[in-house]
Enzyme design. Sequence first.
Site, PDB file in Angstrom:
ATOM      1  N   TRP A  26     -13.114   1.916  -3.054  1.00  0.00           N
ATOM      2  CA  TRP A  26     -13.329   1.193  -1.794  1.00  0.00           C
ATOM      3  C   TRP A  26     -13.616   2.247  -0.728  1.00  0.00           C
ATOM      4  O   TRP A  26     -12.942   3.282  -0.686  1.00  0.00           O
ATOM      5  CB  TRP A  26     -12.083   0.397  -1.393  1.00  0.00           C
ATOM      6  N   SER A  60      -7.525   1.215  -3.311  1.00  0.00           N
ATOM      7  CA  SER A  60      -6.293   1.979  -3.075  1.00  0.00           C
ATOM      8  C   SER A  60      -5.086   1.346  -3.767  1.00  0.00           C
ATOM      9  O   SER A  60      -4.171   2.044  -4.195  1.00  0.00           O
ATOM     10  CB  SER A  60      -6.015   2.089  -1.578  1.00  0.00           C
ATOM     11  N   GLU A  62      -4.929   0.112  -6.602  1.00  0.00           N
ATOM     12  CA  GLU A  62      -4.900   0.530  -8.019  1.00  0.00           C
ATOM     13  C   GLU A  62      -4.405   1.972  -8.181  1.00  0.00           C
ATOM     14  O   GLU A  62      -4.141   2.424  -9.307  1.00  0.00           O
ATOM     15  CB  GLU A  62      -6.288   0.363  -8.645  1.00  0.00           C
ATOM     16  N   ILE A  86      -9.140   0.751   5.732  1.00  0.00           N
ATOM     17  CA  ILE A  86      -9.654   0.568   7.101  1.00  0.00           C
ATOM     18  C   ILE A  86      -9.311  -0.845   7.558  1.00  0.00           C
ATOM     19  O   ILE A  86      -9.556  -1.821   6.843  1.00  0.00           O
ATOM     20  CB  ILE A  86     -11.178   0.829   7.165  1.00  0.00           C
ATOM     21  N   GLU A  89     -10.094  -7.814   9.742  1.00  0.00           N
ATOM     22  CA  GLU A  89      -9.677  -8.913  10.613  1.00  0.00           C
ATOM     23  C   GLU A  89      -8.479  -9.698  10.054  1.00  0.00           C
ATOM     24  O   GLU A  89      -7.948 -10.576  10.716  1.00  0.00           O
ATOM     25  CB  GLU A  89     -10.868  -9.848  10.841  1.00  0.00           C
ATOM     26  N   THR A  90      -8.072  -9.386   8.828  1.00  0.00           N
ATOM     27  CA  THR A  90      -6.937 -10.110   8.237  1.00  0.00           C
ATOM     28  C   THR A  90      -5.759  -9.163   8.098  1.00  0.00           C
ATOM     29  O   THR A  90      -5.831  -8.005   8.511  1.00  0.00           O
ATOM     30  CB  THR A  90      -7.315 -10.642   6.832  1.00  0.00           C
ATOM     31  N   HIS A  92      -4.710  -7.994   5.371  1.00  0.00           N
ATOM     32  CA  HIS A  92      -4.859  -7.193   4.162  1.00  0.00           C
ATOM     33  C   HIS A  92      -4.456  -5.737   4.376  1.00  0.00           C
ATOM     34  O   HIS A  92      -3.747  -5.141   3.572  1.00  0.00           O
ATOM     35  CB  HIS A  92      -6.323  -7.239   3.701  1.00  0.00           C
ATOM     36  N   PHE A 117      -0.085  12.075  -1.278  1.00  0.00           N
ATOM     37  CA  PHE A 117      -0.642  10.873  -0.644  1.00  0.00           C
ATOM     38  C   PHE A 117      -1.842  11.236   0.241  1.00  0.00           C
ATOM     39  O   PHE A 117      -1.680  11.619   1.404  1.00  0.00           O
ATOM     40  CB  PHE A 117       0.467  10.233   0.193  1.00  0.00           C
TER      41      PHE A 117
HETATM   42  C1  DLZ Z   1      -9.193  -5.948  -0.756  1.00  0.00           C
HETATM   43  C2  DLZ Z   1      -9.295  -4.635  -0.057  1.00  0.00           C
HETATM   44  C3  DLZ Z   1      -9.508  -4.589   1.339  1.00  0.00           C
HETATM   45  C4  DLZ Z   1      -9.627  -5.804   2.172  1.00  0.00           C
HETATM   46  N1  DLZ Z   1      -9.652  -3.420   1.960  1.00  0.00           N
HETATM   47  C5  DLZ Z   1      -9.529  -2.266   1.259  1.00  0.00           C
HETATM   48  C6  DLZ Z   1      -9.648  -1.009   1.914  1.00  0.00           C
HETATM   49  O1  DLZ Z   1      -9.902  -0.892   3.124  1.00  0.00           O
HETATM   50  N2  DLZ Z   1      -9.486   0.111   1.153  1.00  0.00           N
HETATM   51  C7  DLZ Z   1      -9.197   0.055  -0.187  1.00  0.00           C
HETATM   52  O2  DLZ Z   1      -9.028   1.117  -0.810  1.00  0.00           O
HETATM   53  N3  DLZ Z   1      -9.128  -1.122  -0.824  1.00  0.00           N
HETATM   54  C8  DLZ Z   1      -9.283  -2.276  -0.147  1.00  0.00           C
HETATM   55  N4  DLZ Z   1      -9.199  -3.469  -0.792  1.00  0.00           N
HETATM   56  C9  DLZ Z   1      -9.083  -3.468  -2.274  1.00  0.00           C
HETATM   57  C10 DLZ Z   1      -7.665  -3.304  -2.818  1.00  0.00           C
HETATM   58  O3  DLZ Z   1      -7.230  -1.965  -2.724  1.00  0.00           O
HETATM   59  C11 DLZ Z   1      -7.622  -3.714  -4.309  1.00  0.00           C
HETATM   60  O4  DLZ Z   1      -8.635  -3.028  -5.013  1.00  0.00           O
HETATM   61  C12 DLZ Z   1      -7.829  -5.209  -4.516  1.00  0.00           C
HETATM   62  O5  DLZ Z   1      -6.934  -5.942  -3.718  1.00  0.00           O
HETATM   63  C13 DLZ Z   1      -7.614  -5.590  -6.009  1.00  0.00           C
HETATM   64  O6  DLZ Z   1      -6.298  -5.268  -6.423  1.00  0.00           O
END
Ligand code: DLZ
Length: 158
Positions: A26, A60, A62, A86, A89-90, A92, A117
């Site tokens: 991500w 992240s 995972e 990052i 808007e939710t 998460h 980390f």
């Molecule tokens: C779902 C998600 C969101 C919204 N934002 C990020 C992020 O900014 N950085 C990141 O590393 N991963 C994000 N994920 C994905 C989650 O880490 C994860 O891969 C999913 O929720 C599936 O378990």
Amino acid sequence: MKKTPVYQIDKLKNKDLKLAIIVAQWNNDITDKLYKGAYETLIQSGILKERIKTWKVPGSYELIYSAKKIAICYNFDSIIVIGSLIQGETYHFEYLSQAVSQGIKDINIQYDVPVIFCVLTDKNKQQSLDRSGGKEGNKGIECAKTALSMAIFRKSIK
Ligand code: DLZ
């Protein structure tokens, strides 16, 4: 005066260390730069290429399972987990940041390997860019140095 344990630590050779790096995909434009900073720092510090192993995982979140699995299945002197969270808007961001930092902390407690980390938790993309090779430096470099110190620390205590 008697030398402190630091002297013992200095005698160990970096080239003997084995390091693992796990990189979340991500925001991979950011995590690629963190990875590059970390990897190059390890190489410049004398770690042999064949003693650095890299894994990629989807996000992240995972990083938690993959770091645990690697802690169980291998004998690395240090593991660096790289991610970029990052704010959106939710909620998460809040849930993920909490879960990932707590999860990695738990692995540090449970297994005999330091997990470093290297996960950015930023309000916006600009902050992430600033910390991955921009005006605030590169957290990947910092974390690689920390990983080396902790790897040496781990090896120094039998
Ligand atoms: C779902 C998600 C969101 C919204 N934002 C990020 C992020 O900014 N950085 C990141 O590393 N991963 C994000 N994920 C994905 C989650 O880490 C994860 O891969 C999913 O929720 C599936 O378990």
